[in-house]
Scaffold this motif. Sequence first.
Motif, mmCIF file in Angstrom:
data_model
loop_
_atom_site.group_PDB
_atom_site.id
_atom_site.type_symbol
_atom_site.label_atom_id
_atom_site.label_comp_id
_atom_site.label_asym_id
_atom_site.label_seq_id
_atom_site.Cartn_x
_atom_site.Cartn_y
_atom_site.Cartn_z
ATOM 1 N N ASP A 11 56.645 24.592 -79.069
ATOM 2 C CA ASP A 11 56.471 24.245 -77.877
ATOM 3 C C ASP A 11 57.932 24.496 -77.188
ATOM 4 O OD1 ASP A 11 56.114 23.018 -75.433
ATOM 5 O OD2 ASP A 11 55.817 20.967 -76.357
ATOM 6 N N VAL A 12 57.921 25.695 -76.332
ATOM 7 C CA VAL A 12 59.160 26.075 -75.725
ATOM 8 C C VAL A 12 59.263 25.415 -74.446
ATOM 9 C CG1 VAL A 12 59.352 28.319 -76.962
ATOM 10 C CG2 VAL A 12 58.043 28.163 -74.789
ATOM 11 N N VAL A 20 63.889 30.723 -67.934
ATOM 12 C CA VAL A 20 62.622 31.217 -67.639
ATOM 13 C C VAL A 20 61.777 31.556 -69.045
ATOM 14 C CG1 VAL A 20 61.242 32.945 -66.453
ATOM 15 C CG2 VAL A 20 63.369 32.122 -65.539
ATOM 16 N N LEU A 21 60.940 30.602 -69.107
ATOM 17 C CA LEU A 21 60.058 30.621 -70.476
ATOM 18 C C LEU A 21 59.713 32.198 -70.896
ATOM 19 C CD1 LEU A 21 58.099 27.553 -70.578
ATOM 20 C CD2 LEU A 21 60.555 27.925 -71.271
ATOM 21 N N GLU A 22 59.277 32.960 -70.028
ATOM 22 C CA GLU A 22 58.900 33.986 -70.327
ATOM 23 C C GLU A 22 60.037 35.131 -70.867
ATOM 24 O OE1 GLU A 22 55.746 32.379 -67.744
ATOM 25 O OE2 GLU A 22 57.883 32.541 -67.841
ATOM 26 N N ASP A 23 61.163 34.763 -70.308
ATOM 27 C CA ASP A 23 62.335 35.576 -70.743
ATOM 28 C C ASP A 23 62.790 35.097 -72.106
ATOM 29 O OD1 ASP A 23 62.307 36.888 -68.381
ATOM 30 O OD2 ASP A 23 64.110 35.810 -67.263
ATOM 31 N N MET A 28 63.068 36.006 -77.986
ATOM 32 C CA MET A 28 62.547 35.598 -79.221
ATOM 33 C C MET A 28 62.057 36.734 -80.048
ATOM 34 S SD MET A 28 60.968 32.158 -78.178
ATOM 35 C CE MET A 28 60.089 32.022 -79.624
ATOM 36 N N ARG A 29 61.235 37.649 -79.355
ATOM 37 C CA ARG A 29 60.722 38.603 -79.879
ATOM 38 C C ARG A 29 61.839 39.748 -80.395
ATOM 39 N NH1 ARG A 29 54.990 39.046 -78.554
ATOM 40 N NH2 ARG A 29 54.589 37.756 -76.981
ATOM 41 N N LYS A 30 62.650 40.172 -79.515
ATOM 42 C CA LYS A 30 63.709 40.939 -79.942
ATOM 43 C C LYS A 30 64.600 40.391 -80.921
ATOM 44 C CE LYS A 30 64.175 42.852 -75.090
ATOM 45 N NZ LYS A 30 65.186 43.132 -74.112
ATOM 46 N N GLN A 31 64.675 39.248 -81.069
ATOM 47 C CA GLN A 31 65.656 38.246 -82.261
ATOM 48 C C GLN A 31 65.101 38.588 -83.532
ATOM 49 O OE1 GLN A 31 68.735 37.017 -82.161
ATOM 50 N NE2 GLN A 31 68.444 36.001 -84.109
ATOM 51 N N SER A 32 63.636 38.186 -83.581
ATOM 52 C CA SER A 32 62.975 38.378 -84.551
ATOM 53 C C SER A 32 61.591 39.468 -84.831
ATOM 54 C CB SER A 32 62.141 36.864 -84.924
ATOM 55 O OG SER A 32 63.121 36.084 -84.856
ATOM 56 N N PRO A 33 61.959 40.614 -84.883
ATOM 57 C CA PRO A 33 60.869 41.785 -84.693
ATOM 58 C C PRO A 33 59.804 41.608 -85.852
ATOM 59 C CG PRO A 33 62.982 42.631 -85.329
ATOM 60 C CD PRO A 33 63.580 41.081 -85.017
ATOM 61 N N ALA A 34 60.293 40.833 -86.908
ATOM 62 C CA ALA A 34 59.394 40.935 -88.124
ATOM 63 C C ALA A 34 58.328 39.782 -87.895
ATOM 64 C CB ALA A 34 60.179 40.525 -89.548
ATOM 65 N N LEU A 35 58.268 39.151 -86.639
ATOM 66 C CA LEU A 35 57.286 38.214 -86.702
ATOM 67 C C LEU A 35 56.346 38.417 -85.470
ATOM 68 C CD1 LEU A 35 59.549 34.976 -86.402
ATOM 69 C CD2 LEU A 35 58.083 35.285 -88.086
ATOM 70 N N SER A 36 55.168 37.920 -85.747
ATOM 71 C CA SER A 36 53.972 38.078 -84.619
ATOM 72 C C SER A 36 54.001 36.907 -83.898
ATOM 73 C CB SER A 36 52.851 38.380 -85.458
ATOM 74 O OG SER A 36 51.737 38.516 -84.569
ATOM 75 N N GLY A 38 51.929 35.172 -80.497
ATOM 76 C CA GLY A 38 50.592 35.127 -79.838
ATOM 77 C C GLY A 38 51.325 34.975 -78.318
ATOM 78 N N PRO A 39 50.184 34.924 -77.353
ATOM 79 C CA PRO A 39 50.710 34.662 -75.911
ATOM 80 C C PRO A 39 51.065 33.392 -75.493
ATOM 81 C CG PRO A 39 48.238 34.561 -76.290
ATOM 82 C CD PRO A 39 49.018 34.845 -77.677
ATOM 83 N N LEU A 40 52.184 33.440 -74.717
ATOM 84 C CA LEU A 40 52.472 31.871 -74.134
ATOM 85 C C LEU A 40 51.545 31.500 -73.346
ATOM 86 C CD1 LEU A 40 55.285 30.296 -73.804
ATOM 87 C CD2 LEU A 40 55.734 31.722 -71.816
ATOM 88 N N GLN A 41 51.295 30.136 -73.703
ATOM 89 C CA GLN A 41 50.189 29.155 -73.043
ATOM 90 C C GLN A 41 50.815 28.488 -71.754
ATOM 91 O OE1 GLN A 41 47.066 29.565 -74.074
ATOM 92 N NE2 GLN A 41 47.971 31.173 -75.555
ATOM 93 N N PRO A 42 49.996 28.110 -70.769
ATOM 94 C CA PRO A 42 50.513 27.622 -69.742
ATOM 95 C C PRO A 42 51.380 26.373 -69.845
ATOM 96 C CG PRO A 42 48.494 28.264 -69.407
ATOM 97 C CD PRO A 42 48.686 28.609 -70.701
ATOM 98 N N ASP A 43 50.805 25.714 -71.117
ATOM 99 C CA ASP A 43 51.691 24.369 -71.317
ATOM 100 C C ASP A 43 52.860 24.618 -72.318
ATOM 101 O OD1 ASP A 43 50.655 25.137 -73.774
ATOM 102 O OD2 ASP A 43 49.331 23.512 -74.292
#
Length: 232
Positions: A11-12, A20-23, A28-36, A38-43
């Motif tokens: 829960d970010v 900005v949560l999208e940023d 996070m994606r760049k920091q942890s490329p080994a992780l998958s 999902g899409p960021l939910q509105p909540d």
Amino acid sequence: QAFLSVTSLLDVAVFKDLFVLEDLVEEMRKQSPALSFGPLQPDGHIAVQGSFLALQGLREFLLLKAEPLSGKDKAEGSESRGRLGRRRLQEHRGVTEMRNSAHVVVLDTDIYRYLRHVLPRAFQASGVVISGVPDGDITTVCIEGAGGRADAAHALRVKEIIENYSMKLQKVLRKERICFEGHGRGEKQRYQRVCEKLEPHYPGVLIVPSDTHVDVVGTSSDVFEFTEEVKR
């Protein structure tokens, strides 16, 4: 079900006043490329899947991001109710404060329970304080030396032992779920009694009962033999 990876729900939204949560998610994606991811939910929720080691790295990254929130909470004398990595920020702050004096291991909760069940000595080391904080599918284990420098060095060795056991178990453990859906209360109770009766005869098997099912954790052969015996 195999224990090769874990999925954690973050829960970010707790960071919305700072980033900005999208940023943040892109970072996070760049920091942890080994992780998958999902899409960021509105909540503000986002599912993350990967190895425990990669998730632990992301956890440390987010702990650093959460430090301004910790200071804000302390100044206001209030307790944050946001959830990060399915844990309260208060718990994260406690882990942050212990990082200099304690070692932290993040385990799948079933693997943690299995370790406590079949290898209890790993959690009973002399001169070391070991505590586990379960939260759903993940348990945070803190290992801290009880005294001087020698105990601190021993705590590090215990951490490495637990990590090694965990990595080995991830490759060999399986979990079978015996569901009670469609069964009456009496039949559920019979299943539970049978599992409890059989468990002492299968020392390499851990059963985790609940109201809706029983999880059976162990090696493939042990789990198969146990579940077949239950069915008989």
